[in-house]
Enzyme design. Sequence first.
Site, PDB file in Angstrom:
ATOM      1  N   SER A   1      20.483 -14.881 -36.246  1.00  0.00           N
ATOM      2  CA  SER A   1      21.031 -13.558 -36.054  1.00  0.00           C
ATOM      3  C   SER A   1      20.458 -12.924 -34.834  1.00  0.00           C
ATOM      4  CB  SER A   1      20.761 -12.598 -37.325  1.00  0.00           C
ATOM      5  OG  SER A   1      19.363 -12.282 -37.398  1.00  0.00           O
ATOM      6  N   LYS A   2      20.938 -11.605 -34.421  1.00  0.00           N
ATOM      7  CA  LYS A   2      20.508 -11.189 -33.445  1.00  0.00           C
ATOM      8  C   LYS A   2      19.134 -10.806 -33.130  1.00  0.00           C
ATOM      9  CE  LYS A   2      24.828  -9.068 -31.771  1.00  0.00           C
ATOM     10  NZ  LYS A   2      25.688  -7.647 -32.215  1.00  0.00           N
ATOM     11  N   ARG A   3      18.544 -11.032 -34.415  1.00  0.00           N
ATOM     12  CA  ARG A   3      17.089 -10.591 -34.323  1.00  0.00           C
ATOM     13  C   ARG A   3      16.039 -11.568 -33.769  1.00  0.00           C
ATOM     14  NH1 ARG A   3      14.742 -11.522 -38.844  1.00  0.00           N
ATOM     15  NH2 ARG A   3      16.753 -12.564 -39.876  1.00  0.00           N
TER      16      ARG A   3
END
Length: 465
Positions: A239-241
Amino acid sequence: MSDLRVRFAPSPTGYLHIGGARTALFNYLLAQQQHGTYVLRIEDTDVARSTQESVDAILNAMDWLGLSCDEGPFYQSDRFDLYRQKVQQLLDEGKAYRCYCTQEELDAKREAALQEGRKPKYDGTCRHRSDQPDAPYVVRFKLPEGQGATTFVDKIKGPITFQHDELDDLIIQRTDGTPTYNFVVVVDDAEMGMTLIIRGDDHVNNTPRQILLYEALGYPVPEFAHVPMILGSDKKRLSKRHGATSVMAYQEMGFLPEALVNYLARLGWSHGDEEIFSMSDLIEKFSLDHVGRAAGVFNPEKLLWLNSHYIKSGDPARLAELLQPFLAAKGVSTTAGPDLVEVVKSLQERAATLVEMADGAAFYFAELIEYDEKAKNKFLSNDQRELFEILLEQLNGCERFDEESLEKAFAVIMEKTGLKFGKVAQPLRVALTGGTASPSIYQVLEVLGKEESLKRITQALGALV
Ligand code: GLU
């Protein structure tokens, strides 16, 4: 042409995710390899969440990666008549029914099931209903009665069986009349003649329902291959994390499409211990047999390594073209100054991305050099006056500004000043580039050319402190 027909079917509710790009790539590679057909279908039945902007972003990313389709793009929103007709077919054949249960009723049933420790699934209240009240309804697909099971042999995961009592009477048409994903995907995959469905394994659970729908609609069932998902370094779903997940974000960060293609192919697929694959290598060598069953872990360093490989080995003229927008974004104009292709050649060994290359190229096009403060204090002091004067004189006397004559000039300069190479090159580097890190000093001189180099040395002489 072989009979293989595959497709990529993104929902236009956002940008193209790198997981989606990998699915598209696998489909594309197999179609190319087997001279089959690769179809692009935009799944925009969810009108509220689908946007033209997302469609454009997806098409743009596919284009950038070089995954052009043989047929399409088709849009599901153009095909509502067909879906309605197919829902009607199932209703007419008694394989689907109208369900009038309200959301409150469904919620209550669900609650009760949970309370009693049962699996909360639709209890079939409207299955045998014969009246047609004047009320909103959904259409549900009638699962086969009894204790059956559906098995399919996934080309990546092997045999998978689902017991029918695990499944629900699936909604195929919502109260607003729009059809649902599981239904339209079957109608389209069948009507478009797909023979193999390669997609992310988040869809594995949908497959048995879809197989039952193929059978109910009288369609042949294609083969399936579910690609394991991509995880971040902490083994959680990417994910964007974990960094950028959008394909085009990688373009903006200065990655080359061939690096991303190479990286995505290797993420979950292997061919011995080879790492470097061009698109045509992949077309030749790719096989679902060597796609692993385990999830792939996204490794940004490896992608960066591949990118620097492709920058090092890339065609300088093409890289120069790709570099232009990155320079423009920095406000660097290349209309005057050295040949950009020569600039690129001097930086290919040093830059891992086009962003780094643009940073490294900017000095070549500077009208006036701005010195890095530390570099200036260290290398542009008055003690260097003699060195700069000798440099000016000797380089001015250099007929051709190529490595050979520059080397000769340097030998003379070193002799006259009694300085070692580094003690000559480093102050000169600051004069020419403004800083202490750059391509080799000969390359810099050669690319800048005599006139510009002498101008910069003169500027440095005036700036000595
Ligand atoms: N539109 C679906 C998605 O983006 C496609 C799933 C499929 O390939 O069947 O997840």
